[in-house]
Design an enzyme around this catalytic site. Sequence first.
Site, PDB file in Angstrom:
ATOM      1  N   SER A 126     -37.905  20.764 -12.276  1.00 16.02           N
ATOM      2  CA  SER A 126     -36.954  19.856 -12.905  1.00 16.02           C
ATOM      3  C   SER A 126     -37.630  18.551 -13.262  1.00 16.02           C
ATOM      4  CB  SER A 126     -35.838  19.600 -11.884  1.00 16.02           C
ATOM      5  OG  SER A 126     -35.141  18.430 -12.193  1.00 16.02           O
ATOM      6  N   TYR A 150     -32.598  16.626  -3.414  1.00 19.30           N
ATOM      7  CA  TYR A 150     -32.776  17.722  -4.376  1.00 19.30           C
ATOM      8  C   TYR A 150     -34.128  17.601  -5.080  1.00 19.30           C
ATOM      9  CZ  TYR A 150     -32.653  20.075  -8.844  1.00 19.30           C
ATOM     10  OH  TYR A 150     -33.009  20.833  -9.920  1.00 19.30           O
ATOM     11  N   LYS A 154     -37.706  20.080  -5.122  1.00 19.87           N
ATOM     12  CA  LYS A 154     -38.401  20.642  -6.292  1.00 19.87           C
ATOM     13  C   LYS A 154     -39.877  20.243  -6.278  1.00 19.87           C
ATOM     14  CE  LYS A 154     -35.279  23.087  -7.758  1.00 19.87           C
ATOM     15  NZ  LYS A 154     -35.411  24.534  -7.967  1.00 19.87           N
TER      16      LYS A 154
END
Length: 339
Positions: A126, A150, A154
């Site tokens: 991302s 989050y 990643k």
Amino acid sequence: MTQTILLTGGAGYIGSHTYVALIKSGYNVVIYDNFSNARADVPARLELITGAPVTVWRGDLLDGHSLNAVFAAHKIDAVIHFAAKKAVGESVRLPIDYFQTNITGLLALLEAMNTAGVHNLVYSSSATVYAETETLPIDEDAPLGFASPYAFTKLAGEQIMAQVAASNPAWAFGILRYFNPAGAHESGLIGEDPNGIPNNLLPYIAKVATGDLPALNIFGNDYPTPDGTGMRDYIHVEDLAQGHVLSLAALLAGKGGHLLNLGTGIGFSVMDMLQTYSRACGRDLPYVIAPRRDGDLAAYWADPARAQAVLGFTATRGLEDICTSSWNWVKRRGNMGTS
Ligand code: UDP
């Protein structure tokens, strides 16, 4: 011989579109999904789109027995790994859940792959792995950072794979950093379907268009952008799916790993999106100007040049395709296309 791809999270939003793109490119696909954030009827919808039976293995990444069993039952050539949690706000409240699913889940998958002798993996990353910057467009060498659990998961995943790749030349990873995925399949049979009130812009506007929500809250109209609203790089989910097919093909052709942005290279504002959606659904959608949202940046978009150079990837669909495909999906949702 036809190659077989394991698609973790293949019943989810991006996974389901990638499933269709893989089948159209001639691969066999096995979906591995626990359906924690996917509708139970997605496989039936995929059968309608592709005209062929769908192979689904219902299982959790954290269930090592199930994961080993799927590799034992199918001769897998490569894996595309979507199964993960992805809500930034939720990750701030539930970081341990995010570390479990996104990091422990990745480790479990790598272990099962290694045991099965499968070493090609395409990974969902991302643009949230980039540090806040005003230097645009963002290329793959831009400074990294994370502003949420989050984003941390990643980035950690990328770094874990870099070290695993260094341990054994058999491994090859295609790491794809998505900008803002949006839109739905042209059939109107699959699309994004978040539970509750959406956090992301396009699904929120879609719920305003269907009348489920009264008006869009525009989070700030005093940013240093042409119309004052935030700008992002919205990439159509079918383009994104095609990027995965190209990444996979490069790995299977033995070209080695790559780390690439998947975006369009063009920024559009919240107001651009609202106006384009209004045209798609045929009425002016209501909005109110709300305060800026914590943590939001004014504007960012991808430098897509490296994905073009390495994979020959270019996004071909624009904002209008994103909005018309979304409207086509949400207005017929629940309808399997038989009436
Ligand atoms: N946005 C907005 N109202 C909403 C949701 C999002 O104005 O209800 C804006 C947000 O401030 C940002 C853009 O839309 O400028 C994209 O936000 P989204 O949450 O979809 O993606 P991300 O923040 O991850 O780029």
